[in-house]
Structures are given as C-alpha cells and as structure tokens.
Design an enzyme around this catalytic site. Sequence first.
Site, PDB file in Angstrom:
ATOM      1  N   CYS A 197       0.807  -1.223   0.000  1.00 15.95           N
ATOM      2  CA  CYS A 197       0.000   0.000   0.000  1.00 15.95           C
ATOM      3  C   CYS A 197       0.838   1.270   0.000  1.00 15.95           C
ATOM      4  O   CYS A 197       0.302   2.365  -0.181  1.00 15.95           O
ATOM      5  CB  CYS A 197      -0.953  -0.004   1.198  1.00 15.95           C
ATOM      6  SG  CYS A 197      -2.090  -1.401   1.184  1.00 15.95           S
ATOM      7  N   HIS A 228      -2.806   6.931   3.154  1.00 18.66           N
ATOM      8  CA  HIS A 228      -3.411   5.647   2.793  1.00 18.66           C
ATOM      9  C   HIS A 228      -4.571   5.416   3.755  1.00 18.66           C
ATOM     10  O   HIS A 228      -4.525   5.844   4.905  1.00 18.66           O
ATOM     11  CB  HIS A 228      -2.373   4.536   2.916  1.00 18.66           C
ATOM     12  CG  HIS A 228      -2.955   3.171   2.755  1.00 18.66           C
ATOM     13  ND1 HIS A 228      -3.749   2.824   1.695  1.00 18.66           N
ATOM     14  CD2 HIS A 228      -2.865   2.054   3.541  1.00 18.66           C
ATOM     15  CE1 HIS A 228      -4.124   1.563   1.819  1.00 18.66           C
ATOM     16  NE2 HIS A 228      -3.605   1.075   2.932  1.00 18.66           N
ATOM     17  N   ASN A 269     -10.441  -0.298   0.666  1.00 27.00           N
ATOM     18  CA  ASN A 269      -8.982  -0.296   0.607  1.00 27.00           C
ATOM     19  C   ASN A 269      -8.557  -0.806  -0.762  1.00 27.00           C
ATOM     20  O   ASN A 269      -8.695  -1.992  -1.071  1.00 27.00           O
ATOM     21  CB  ASN A 269      -8.424  -1.198   1.711  1.00 27.00           C
ATOM     22  CG  ASN A 269      -6.897  -1.240   1.721  1.00 27.00           C
ATOM     23  OD1 ASN A 269      -6.243  -0.646   0.876  1.00 27.00           O
ATOM     24  ND2 ASN A 269      -6.345  -1.953   2.685  1.00 27.00           N
TER      25      ASN A 269
END
Length: 354
Positions: free
Chosen positions: A120, A262, A292
Amino acid sequence: MTEQSFDGRRWAIRGTGAYLPGRRVGSEDLSRAMGLDPGWIEARTGIRHRHVAAAGQAASDLAAGAARDALERAGLRPADLGLIVLGTSTPDELGPSTACRVQALIGARRAAAFDVAAACTGFVYGLQAAVGWLSTQRGGSPYALVIGVEVYSRFLNGRDRATAALFGDGASAAVVGPAPAPYGIGTVALGSDGSRAGDVLIPAGGSRAPASAGTLAGLGHTIHMDGRAVRDFIADIFPRLVAEAADAAGIKPSDLALVVPHQPNPRLVASLAADAGLDPSQLAIAGHEVGNIGAASLPYALDRAVRTRGVEPGELVLLAGFGAGLTWGHVLITWPPPTAPPRVPARHPAALAT
C-alpha cells in the site's frame, strides 16, 4: 523543504487520474452475504461500497484506464512518457512486470517500465523512483507516470470478515514532470520493517510456497491479515509520519493545506487526525467510496481532492503511505501552478460506476 532537483529543475505532479471497475458492491449487501447485520461493515470502517473488476479484467486494464485519465489531465500523450512505474500487490502475473503490460496497452513505446512491490506504500515508493530517474536523465523525456493499482477481489476469502469487508479494486495514477521553483516534490522519506512481513500477506504463489493442490485447499492464495497488529501499526505510524514530515520541513502540521493518507479503514484513519495535530478538514478521505484499494488508495484520494476541493499553487500537500512489508513513506509537495488545459476534457472515472 529541500526540493528534489537536477541542474536547477524541480519535479511536480502535473496531472492525476483514476479508474474504477463498473461493478459496485454496497457494504449492506456484503454484510448480509457474510451473515452480518446490514450496517456492520460501514459502522466499523466507514466504507459504503467498493468496486469489483469484471471477469477477464486484470490489473493492467485498470491501470491503463487510470494512466489515460492522468495523461489527459496533464495535456500529454503516451508518446511523451519516458518512464512508467507501477505499484501493486496483485500483478497480472508473477512476470513480466504489469508496468510493461500497461506500456503496451496505452502505446507508450518510448517509456521504460517496471513495478515496485511495496504494497500500500507502492505509490510513494514509485514517486521516489520516478523523481530519481527524471533527475538523472540528460536529453530524455521529462515526464514519468506513477500508477497504483489493485485487483484484490481475486485474492479474498469471502468468509474472512477482517479482509473481505475492507478491500476493493481500482487504479489511480499521476504524471510527474518539470515545474518552476519553488514548486515541486520534496525529499521522499521511506522505511520498512521486514520482521513484520507476516502481519498482512498472500502466503502462497511465490517461490516459498508455489501453487499446489494443498495451497489452493488451504486458501493460501488469499490475503491473510492480523487485524489487531495492523490497526496498532496504523495508529502509530500515521501520526509519526505527519510529525516527521513537519519537523523536517520546519513547519507545523497546521501549516499543511492537505494531508493524503493511505486509508485501509477510512474511519480509523480519520479518527487519528487529532493525534497527528491535524484538523479533520485537512484530511483527504475517499476510502468510503472504494474501500482499501492498496497502492491505488493514496493516489485515488489525491485525485478526488484535486478534482473536488482543488489545490492552489504554493499549498503544501503531504502524502503519507503505509502498508504491508511493513513499509511506510511520506513526501511533502509544494503544489505547482496548473499546466496548459488538457487536449480532451477528462471525465472522472467514478461516473463509470453509475
């Protein structure tokens, strides 16, 4: 803030773009499918829906859509690119790089292309790679494309609420190119802790546990996550990244016009604003729209903020990434003046889902 430059050149984000698959799955429906109260997922995560790739739609297909969108916003063509860097945990295949697939799909024949595997945090790592490449080129193209993309839906155990409730599919991209002083991308700070690689991973399919009947039966090709460990990591790392970036630049967190984190769990990340010395209005939160989406999460939130809130020249924008590996990174950007109008007006890809 120290600008990344070479021979007096600064580098900045010149255009952003995104692409979402057309199929949208609401959290109420997903909660019911998992045998939960309809409001269970949204109440705990803030995620209202996520997008799911169509059969036959791979990471490179989503990434190519985001790449075209970003190029339109920057007023450039694929032939103008010298580099494509792509961050993903869900590539088309183990090899070649998904970036090479994207290069072929968009027709960027002059561009070098490679992937970065930083989960990520992949977009922040990719941004550093792009700026480093641009800073050492002499006579080459002054434009690079950084992409984050995930097709997590192919790697989920639908019975595991810790993962199935959170993840979605999507892509986002940014064009990096020259900008006048004092605008541009500051020093990128990166970090890793490989001792915690087991906190979140897809354990099978690589050289350690190649695909077999046993790995398939044991769901080894799905995402495994220690939810408590990941929550603790997020609660620690996000405020720390904001503090480190502000200290390095000699500013206060309140001086930041926009902070783009994030957002694996948008409700959790938003709840950390006070711990990071931020007002909630400073945060760019878009995870409630998409869940996500891994390496695409941060650039998607940036793209949404650019298109809806707008970012003025000279405003300070902090990107704060963190994810599996464990990995993390931050970069402070002095936002540049706009480029020339794009050749073709861009339509935000969220419209594709309506």
